[in-house]
Design a protein around this motif. Sequence first.
Motif, short mmCIF file in Angstrom:
data_model
loop_
_atom_site.label_atom_id
_atom_site.label_comp_id
_atom_site.label_asym_id
_atom_site.label_seq_id
_atom_site.Cartn_x
_atom_site.Cartn_y
_atom_site.Cartn_z
N TYR A 188 -26.56 -25.64 -104.53
CA TYR A 188 -25.97 -24.37 -104.98
C TYR A 188 -26.93 -23.21 -104.74
CZ TYR A 188 -23.18 -21.23 -107.88
OH TYR A 188 -22.40 -20.19 -108.33
N VAL A 189 -28.21 -23.42 -105.07
CA VAL A 189 -29.22 -22.37 -104.84
C VAL A 189 -29.30 -22.05 -103.35
CG1 VAL A 189 -31.68 -21.82 -104.95
CG2 VAL A 189 -30.56 -22.92 -106.90
N PHE A 202 -18.67 -15.19 -106.38
CA PHE A 202 -18.85 -15.05 -107.82
C PHE A 202 -17.67 -14.39 -108.53
CE2 PHE A 202 -23.52 -15.66 -107.30
CZ PHE A 202 -23.65 -16.63 -108.29
N SER A 227 -26.93 -22.45 -101.18
CA SER A 227 -25.68 -21.78 -100.83
C SER A 227 -25.72 -20.30 -101.22
CB SER A 227 -24.50 -22.46 -101.54
OG SER A 227 -24.38 -23.81 -101.13
N LEU A 228 -26.38 -20.00 -102.33
CA LEU A 228 -26.56 -18.59 -102.71
C LEU A 228 -27.39 -17.85 -101.67
CD1 LEU A 228 -27.35 -18.87 -106.55
CD2 LEU A 228 -25.33 -17.81 -105.51
N THR A 240 -17.32 -22.31 -108.72
CA THR A 240 -17.81 -21.61 -107.52
C THR A 240 -18.68 -22.50 -106.63
OG1 THR A 240 -19.82 -20.77 -108.62
CG2 THR A 240 -17.82 -19.42 -108.79
N VAL A 275 -21.33 -18.43 -101.57
CA VAL A 275 -20.83 -18.56 -102.93
C VAL A 275 -20.05 -17.30 -103.32
CG1 VAL A 275 -21.44 -18.88 -105.37
CG2 VAL A 275 -22.76 -20.04 -103.58
#
Length: 439
Positions: free
Chosen positions: A199-200, A210, A202-203, A340, A208
């Motif tokens: 996830y990090v 939001f 992907s940010l 998300t 991502v």
Amino acid sequence: MTNTQTVLDIHDRPSAGKLTTLSIQHMFAMFGATILVPQLVGLSPAIALLTSGIATLIFMFVTKFQVPAYLGSSFAFILPIQMATKEGGIGSAMIGSLFVAIVYFIVSLIIWKTGYKWIMKILPPIVVAPVIIVIGLALSPVAIDMAMNIDPDLDGIKEYSMLHFSAALVTLAAAVVATLFFRGIISLMPVLIGIIVGYVYSLIIGIVNFNPVTKADWISAPDFLIPGVHYEFVITPTLLWLMVPIAIVTISEHIGHQLVLGKIVNRNYIKEPGLHRSLLGDGLGTFISGLLGGPPKTTYGENIGVLAITRVYSVYVIGGAAILAIAFSFFGKVMALIATIPTAVLGGISILLFGIIASSGLRMLVDNNIDFGDKRNLVISSIILVIGIGGAKLHFTNTFEVGGMALAAIVGVLLNLVLPGRPQEAIDSLEDKSNTESF
């Protein structure tokens, strides 16, 4: 394991601060896998968390607060739920879950009246292990499509994305590192760690969205799916044959977990409170979950691992984890944040998880010394694997068919019963065996 090694025994009550810390530890151990299943089948992660907590409390009550087991979302039903949803909507999958629970009720009643040895004759490793392999391998195309950001429903248009695939690979790598190079509690949470790292990443690469988080309320009720309210309660033969035969595998998994757990806490759970009670508790948890819109439940190997490492066996700690899961399910922002998680991240972690499912079937064969020089074993396993992975189907009418892993499970049971040369199972040593892995 002797009692001198025990930090907290079954009915020991820790202090409030220690109870909270230990319960959070158990919640995080089950969190990643429990929310992954609904993400893969189109259900609400919030309702999966809520029903996991409720199911665990029900299980503890039915087993007379003697078994410190946590119930989370079952991976064995991912493909059947997807197929049932495609057949008749998500409500069909929930109805199927209810009937899976009814199978548990019936089996637990028979065990209560007649004992448990008969079920091991029907479900020996040579039947259960190949079906477990089928479950893992049949799911593999789902994991790969998700990892590469391919939507198989877009009329053959496949949107391959190297950017998304890189997120899947980072997620997979993080989970592998957590599994192989960490020790203690961290090594029991590769799903959660993989998802967080993915996830990090992907940010960082900008995939991502939001918007759902900004629109979500801080406190909100989970998305319930109530029969007769959110969907029409319609039972079809195809629906039942998609879902119900998978209980063949999950019941075996349940027995294996009770054996492993009993070894860890130095108790015989097959005899007391009894396999009939633990199966009934598992079934009731699945039934209530299906009524509310959650996936079928199973006892979690991850939490059994936490018990083994910490030597804290207190049912108060497991109950605390269940209550925390219920509370978490009402935090709208947190649930929206989970929603998300990019599909590629889920695909990356699924590559490992679905492979582990298949490998656990192989391990069951090895642990039970299954001899493939024996033509009987070779025939049974071969037919199960090809029917299940090949997707064979039996069409009885235009609206009724049996296929895939359900058909493979049924055929495996029948072959084991009718083919000559069945060995004498060592049922009397059941309590000393622990050959079923979590999935």
